[in-house]
Design a protein around this motif. Structure first.
Motif, PDB file in Angstrom:
ATOM      1  N   UNK A 123     -73.706  42.778   6.249  1.00  0.00           N
ATOM      2  CA  UNK A 123     -72.997  44.025   5.955  1.00  0.00           C
ATOM      3  C   UNK A 123     -73.481  45.157   6.861  1.00  0.00           C
ATOM      4  N   UNK A 124     -74.794  45.221   7.082  1.00  0.00           N
ATOM      5  CA  UNK A 124     -75.333  46.259   7.966  1.00  0.00           C
ATOM      6  C   UNK A 124     -74.831  46.057   9.394  1.00  0.00           C
ATOM      7  N   UNK A 125     -74.792  44.801   9.833  1.00  0.00           N
ATOM      8  CA  UNK A 125     -74.293  44.508  11.179  1.00  0.00           C
ATOM      9  C   UNK A 125     -72.821  44.888  11.296  1.00  0.00           C
ATOM     10  N   UNK A 126     -72.033  44.557  10.268  1.00  0.00           N
ATOM     11  CA  UNK A 126     -70.614  44.915  10.259  1.00  0.00           C
ATOM     12  C   UNK A 126     -70.447  46.430  10.277  1.00  0.00           C
ATOM     13  N   UNK A 127     -71.287  47.133   9.512  1.00  0.00           N
ATOM     14  CA  UNK A 127     -71.229  48.594   9.479  1.00  0.00           C
ATOM     15  C   UNK A 127     -71.533  49.180  10.864  1.00  0.00           C
ATOM     16  N   UNK A 128     -72.541  48.626  11.559  1.00  0.00           N
ATOM     17  CA  UNK A 128     -72.870  49.081  12.915  1.00  0.00           C
ATOM     18  C   UNK A 128     -71.691  48.842  13.865  1.00  0.00           C
ATOM     19  N   UNK A 129     -71.080  47.658  13.744  1.00  0.00           N
ATOM     20  CA  UNK A 129     -69.931  47.349  14.605  1.00  0.00           C
ATOM     21  C   UNK A 129     -68.774  48.307  14.328  1.00  0.00           C
ATOM     22  N   UNK A 130     -68.542  48.581  13.044  1.00  0.00           N
ATOM     23  CA  UNK A 130     -67.456  49.499  12.667  1.00  0.00           C
ATOM     24  C   UNK A 130     -67.750  50.909  13.186  1.00  0.00           C
ATOM     25  N   UNK A 131     -69.002  51.347  13.050  1.00  0.00           N
ATOM     26  CA  UNK A 131     -69.385  52.682  13.516  1.00  0.00           C
ATOM     27  C   UNK A 131     -69.184  52.788  15.027  1.00  0.00           C
ATOM     28  N   UNK A 132     -69.603  51.744  15.746  1.00  0.00           N
ATOM     29  CA  UNK A 132     -69.419  51.733  17.196  1.00  0.00           C
ATOM     30  C   UNK A 132     -67.934  51.761  17.545  1.00  0.00           C
ATOM     31  N   UNK A 133     -67.138  50.966  16.822  1.00  0.00           N
ATOM     32  CA  UNK A 133     -65.695  50.939  17.064  1.00  0.00           C
ATOM     33  C   UNK A 133     -65.048  52.286  16.800  1.00  0.00           C
ATOM     34  N   UNK A 134     -65.446  52.930  15.697  1.00  0.00           N
ATOM     35  CA  UNK A 134     -64.884  54.249  15.359  1.00  0.00           C
ATOM     36  C   UNK A 134     -65.256  55.266  16.436  1.00  0.00           C
ATOM     37  N   UNK A 135     -66.496  55.221  16.914  1.00  0.00           N
ATOM     38  CA  UNK A 135     -66.919  56.148  17.972  1.00  0.00           C
ATOM     39  C   UNK A 135     -66.108  55.929  19.249  1.00  0.00           C
ATOM     40  N   UNK A 136     -65.857  54.666  19.590  1.00  0.00           N
ATOM     41  CA  UNK A 136     -65.047  54.389  20.780  1.00  0.00           C
ATOM     42  C   UNK A 136     -63.628  54.916  20.603  1.00  0.00           C
ATOM     43  N   UNK A 137     -63.083  54.713  19.406  1.00  0.00           N
ATOM     44  CA  UNK A 137     -61.724  55.189  19.123  1.00  0.00           C
ATOM     45  C   UNK A 137     -61.675  56.711  19.199  1.00  0.00           C
ATOM     46  N   UNK A 138     -62.655  57.384  18.583  1.00  0.00           N
ATOM     47  CA  UNK A 138     -62.698  58.855  18.624  1.00  0.00           C
ATOM     48  C   UNK A 138     -62.831  59.361  20.055  1.00  0.00           C
ATOM     49  N   UNK A 139     -63.678  58.708  20.826  1.00  0.00           N
ATOM     50  CA  UNK A 139     -63.870  59.118  22.218  1.00  0.00           C
ATOM     51  C   UNK A 139     -62.563  58.987  22.990  1.00  0.00           C
ATOM     52  N   UNK A 140     -61.883  57.862  22.816  1.00  0.00           N
ATOM     53  CA  UNK A 140     -60.599  57.631  23.496  1.00  0.00           C
ATOM     54  C   UNK A 140     -59.579  58.669  23.037  1.00  0.00           C
ATOM     55  N   UNK A 141     -59.558  58.952  21.734  1.00  0.00           N
ATOM     56  CA  UNK A 141     -58.615  59.929  21.183  1.00  0.00           C
ATOM     57  C   UNK A 141     -58.887  61.317  21.766  1.00  0.00           C
ATOM     58  N   UNK A 142     -60.187  61.707  21.826  1.00  0.00           N
ATOM     59  CA  UNK A 142     -60.533  63.015  22.402  1.00  0.00           C
ATOM     60  C   UNK A 142     -60.113  63.089  23.865  1.00  0.00           C
TER      61      UNK A 142
END
Length: 194
Positions: A123-142
């Motif tokens: 679950x922690x690994x999945x959370x890290x992957x999700x956090x990284x994915x969200x950051x990439x998405x936010x960066x692309x969106x910005x």
């Protein structure tokens, strides 16, 4: 915190031995894949489990790589190109099926499904992957929004320049317009009423 040094000897517990085999086999195949991509190397990897199951990875055609190896080592070539034992095909199909199931399970986990099957570590690994994915998405969106704002600013500047140009032209036209004589106020004669 680093891992302790692992003593290299046969693992006596059969289930631990199988888990270790599976994890290390997957790690070895992953490293072979990464090496083939990063270095453009031609790699063929064959692994036989204790039960006799065959696992393989090949960056190119396995038969071609084996023939190349035999040629480099001066070994005699076999002439049954393209003929592979049914067991190897079955093992490859089984491996692909397991890989597909694993990818489908990961996709479900990312979608928030079947999380009860995961432990705290997963679950922690999945959370890290999700956090990284969200950051990439936010960066692309910005980045996209910033590019859009810059485009709008450029269009705004162009429109302002065009507006200023048209305003100047209008002012020039106003100053150069000749008033006909009959409309000129200085030519009007005022008549007094009788």
């Amino acid at each position: 915190m680093g891992r302790g040094k692992v003593e290299l000897k046969r693992i006596e517990n059969p289930s631990s031995r199988q888990v270790t085999f599976s994890k290390r086999r997957n790690g070895l195949m992953k490293k072979a894949f990464e090496l083939s991509i990063l270095c453009d190397a031609e790699i063929a990897l064959l692994i036989f489990s204790p039960s006799g199951k065959a696992y393989q990875y090949s960056s190119h055609e396995m038969d071609r790589t084996i023939a190349r190896y035999k040629n480099e080592m001066g070994l005699p070539q076999s002439h049954n190109h393209g003929l592979r034992p049914i067991e190897v095909w079955r093992a490859e199909m089984e491996d692909l099926r397991r890989t597909l199931e694993s990818l489908e399970a990961k996709q479900k986990h990312i979608a928030g499904e079947d999380l009860s099957l995961l432990g705290m570590k997963e679950l922690k690994q999945l959370e890290r992957q999700m956090r990284t994915g969200v950051e990439r998405i936010r960066s692309k969106k910005r980045r996209i929004i910033s590019e859009h704002i810059n485009d709008l600013k450029k269009k705004h500047r162009v429109l302002q320049e065009e507006n200023t140009h048209l305003q100047r032209k209008l002012n020039e036209l106003d100053t150069h317009v000749e008033v006909p004589e009959y409309l000129n106020p200085t030519t009007f004669v005022h008549f007094k009423g009788t």
